[in-house]
Design a protein around this motif. Structure first.
Motif, short mmCIF file in Angstrom:
data_model
loop_
_atom_site.label_atom_id
_atom_site.label_comp_id
_atom_site.label_asym_id
_atom_site.label_seq_id
_atom_site.Cartn_x
_atom_site.Cartn_y
_atom_site.Cartn_z
N SER A 1 0.93 -1.10 -0.06
CA SER A 1 -0.06 -0.17 0.03
C SER A 1 0.86 1.29 -0.11
O SER A 1 0.68 2.21 -0.80
CB SER A 1 -1.11 0.14 1.44
OG SER A 1 -0.27 -0.08 2.47
N LYS A 2 1.97 1.27 0.88
CA LYS A 2 2.71 2.33 0.95
C LYS A 2 3.53 2.70 -0.74
O LYS A 2 3.47 3.83 -0.99
CB LYS A 2 4.08 2.11 1.76
CG LYS A 2 5.15 3.30 1.91
CD LYS A 2 5.92 2.83 3.07
CE LYS A 2 6.90 3.97 3.50
NZ LYS A 2 7.60 4.45 2.56
N LYS A 3 3.90 1.55 -1.39
CA LYS A 3 4.70 1.80 -2.54
C LYS A 3 3.57 2.19 -3.64
O LYS A 3 4.02 3.15 -4.47
CB LYS A 3 5.27 0.39 -2.95
CG LYS A 3 6.07 0.50 -4.18
CD LYS A 3 6.68 -0.73 -4.52
CE LYS A 3 7.74 -0.80 -5.70
NZ LYS A 3 7.09 -0.19 -7.06
N ILE A 4 2.38 1.73 -3.48
CA ILE A 4 1.57 1.95 -4.60
C ILE A 4 1.25 3.56 -4.42
O ILE A 4 1.10 4.16 -5.40
CB ILE A 4 0.26 1.22 -4.50
CG1 ILE A 4 0.61 -0.26 -4.86
CG2 ILE A 4 -0.97 1.71 -5.50
CD1 ILE A 4 -0.63 -1.03 -4.74
N ILE A 5 0.85 3.93 -3.25
CA ILE A 5 0.74 5.47 -2.93
C ILE A 5 1.77 6.36 -3.54
O ILE A 5 1.50 7.25 -4.26
CB ILE A 5 0.36 5.68 -1.62
CG1 ILE A 5 -1.09 4.89 -1.06
CG2 ILE A 5 -0.26 7.32 -1.74
CD1 ILE A 5 -1.47 5.11 0.35
N GLU A 6 3.08 6.00 -3.05
CA GLU A 6 4.21 6.85 -3.60
C GLU A 6 4.10 6.85 -5.03
O GLU A 6 4.30 7.83 -5.63
CB GLU A 6 5.12 6.23 -2.90
CG GLU A 6 5.44 6.52 -1.28
CD GLU A 6 6.50 5.77 -0.68
OE1 GLU A 6 6.67 6.14 0.52
OE2 GLU A 6 7.07 4.77 -1.19
N ASP A 7 3.91 5.57 -5.69
CA ASP A 7 3.99 5.50 -7.15
C ASP A 7 3.17 6.45 -7.92
O ASP A 7 3.40 7.18 -8.84
CB ASP A 7 4.06 4.12 -7.70
CG ASP A 7 5.26 3.13 -7.39
OD1 ASP A 7 6.39 3.91 -7.22
OD2 ASP A 7 5.10 2.14 -7.34
N LYS A 8 1.76 6.44 -7.21
CA LYS A 8 0.84 7.39 -7.81
C LYS A 8 1.02 8.89 -7.72
O LYS A 8 0.45 9.47 -8.43
CB LYS A 8 -0.53 6.97 -7.34
CG LYS A 8 -0.96 5.64 -7.72
CD LYS A 8 -1.21 5.42 -9.20
CE LYS A 8 -2.25 4.12 -9.55
NZ LYS A 8 -2.74 4.39 -10.81
N ILE A 9 1.60 9.33 -6.45
CA ILE A 9 1.54 10.49 -6.22
C ILE A 9 3.14 11.21 -6.34
O ILE A 9 3.04 12.59 -6.05
CB ILE A 9 0.78 10.91 -4.89
CG1 ILE A 9 1.61 10.35 -3.68
CG2 ILE A 9 -0.75 10.53 -4.98
CD1 ILE A 9 1.01 10.96 -2.30
N GLY A 10 4.08 10.38 -6.19
CA GLY A 10 5.29 10.93 -6.21
C GLY A 10 5.66 11.68 -4.93
O GLY A 10 6.70 12.44 -4.99
N LYS A 11 5.18 11.05 -3.82
CA LYS A 11 5.74 11.57 -2.57
C LYS A 11 5.79 10.29 -1.76
O LYS A 11 5.22 9.53 -1.59
CB LYS A 11 4.78 12.54 -1.94
CG LYS A 11 4.50 13.91 -2.69
CD LYS A 11 3.65 14.95 -2.22
CE LYS A 11 4.56 15.51 -0.90
NZ LYS A 11 3.88 16.59 -0.32
N GLU A 12 6.65 10.70 -0.82
CA GLU A 12 7.06 9.62 0.36
C GLU A 12 5.56 9.72 1.02
O GLU A 12 5.11 10.45 1.73
CB GLU A 12 8.24 9.98 1.22
CG GLU A 12 8.30 9.09 2.19
CD GLU A 12 9.65 9.16 3.41
OE1 GLU A 12 9.91 8.49 4.20
OE2 GLU A 12 10.14 10.39 3.01
N ILE A 13 5.39 8.38 1.23
CA ILE A 13 4.27 8.12 2.56
C ILE A 13 4.78 7.88 3.71
O ILE A 13 5.56 6.64 3.84
CB ILE A 13 3.24 6.96 1.88
CG1 ILE A 13 2.62 7.40 0.66
CG2 ILE A 13 2.20 6.42 2.96
CD1 ILE A 13 1.86 8.72 0.83
N LYS A 14 4.48 8.44 4.80
CA LYS A 14 5.36 8.41 6.11
C LYS A 14 4.50 7.83 7.21
O LYS A 14 4.90 7.36 8.35
CB LYS A 14 5.85 9.95 6.47
CG LYS A 14 6.63 10.55 5.30
CD LYS A 14 6.94 12.11 6.02
CE LYS A 14 7.98 12.71 5.10
NZ LYS A 14 8.19 14.04 5.43
N PHE A 15 3.23 7.84 6.97
CA PHE A 15 2.38 7.47 8.30
C PHE A 15 1.52 6.49 7.78
O PHE A 15 0.87 6.14 6.89
CB PHE A 15 1.78 8.66 8.84
CG PHE A 15 2.57 9.53 9.28
CD1 PHE A 15 3.47 9.40 10.28
CD2 PHE A 15 2.72 10.81 8.47
CE1 PHE A 15 4.47 10.46 10.76
CE2 PHE A 15 3.83 11.81 8.76
CZ PHE A 15 4.72 11.62 9.98
#
Length: 230
Positions: A148-162
């Motif tokens: 889930s972390k990787k997919i969101i990061e790939d989609k929005i181009g920002k680190e997911i920290k939480f």
């Protein structure tokens, strides 16, 4: 203090939904009492020595009404919330079984998420499918947390920290996976009588629900304030 919401809209009266005008009243009350709204990264960096009047607004699941109503209200006051996404629901026609309307009850899509990013909304992971992490296999739990972390990061181009634990459930292995995945912290809305050790990976939240009167809302706020103070 971290507040946990789900939905903000004018058409439902259920546990997960706060009426939009009532939500605005809650925010105005907190402002009138000199609470300071801050991003969670500022909170987590100093979580052991936080001023007791700092507030973080969070939303679980990623309902589209967060975009339609909640964020428009918060934008008026310059408040940037943190929204935890159920990744496999984003941009799809899936809705929770408790609901019926494919438009009113849908989740955010990626274009809406990118639009919200422009005015400071932050996003986190609420897993891929919102499972009971302590009831599935360790391999499945790891996939929910990591992917889930990787997919969101790939989609929005920002680190997911939480990260946010579905159903407020976790164990040592689940917390270990959250740390291993590279999150900077995680939040939990504890169940009744559930004892938690407040750490960066089990940060306690106060759940705000549709059946809470304004009196109960204020009671929750000040009870948590006094608990943190003493």
């Amino acid at each position: 203090m971290i507040l946990a919401y789900h939905r903000i809209n004018p058409w439902y009266k259920d546990a997960l939904t706060i009426k939009h005008e009532y939500f605005k009243k809650q925010i105005e009350y907190l402002i009138s009492k000199k609470f300071l709204f801050i991003p969670i990264n500022e909170y987590i960096e100093n979580y052991k020595k936080n001023s007791k009047k700092k507030i973080i607004i969070t939303f679980d699941d990623g309902f589209a009404d967060n975009f339609w109503f909640a964020c428009n209200i918060l934008k008026e006051f310059g408040i940037n919330p943190l929204i935890f996404l159920i990744v496999n629901y984003i941009g799809t026609d899936k809705i929770f079984s408790r609901y019926k309307d494919k438009e009113k009850d849908r989740f955010l899509n990626w274009d809406e998420i990118k639009e919200m990013l422009k005015y400071g909304v932050e996003f986190g992971s609420h897993t891929l499918t919102h499972p009971h992490l302590i009831q599935i296999t360790e391999e499945e739990a790891k996939k929910e947390i990591f992917d889930s972390k990787k997919i969101i990061e790939d989609k929005i181009g920002k680190e997911i920290k939480f990260f946010c634990y579905p159903y407020g459930e976790y164990n040592e292995k689940v917390v270990e996976f959250v740390e291993m995945a590279g999150y900077k912290g995680a939040v939990v809305t504890p169940k009744k009588n559930m004892k938690i050790i407040n750490s960066k990976f089990t940060m306690k939240r106060v759940g705000i629900y549709g059946h809470n009167s304004f009196f109960i809302f204020k009671l929750k706020i000040w009870k948590e304030y006094l608990k943190e103070k003493f």
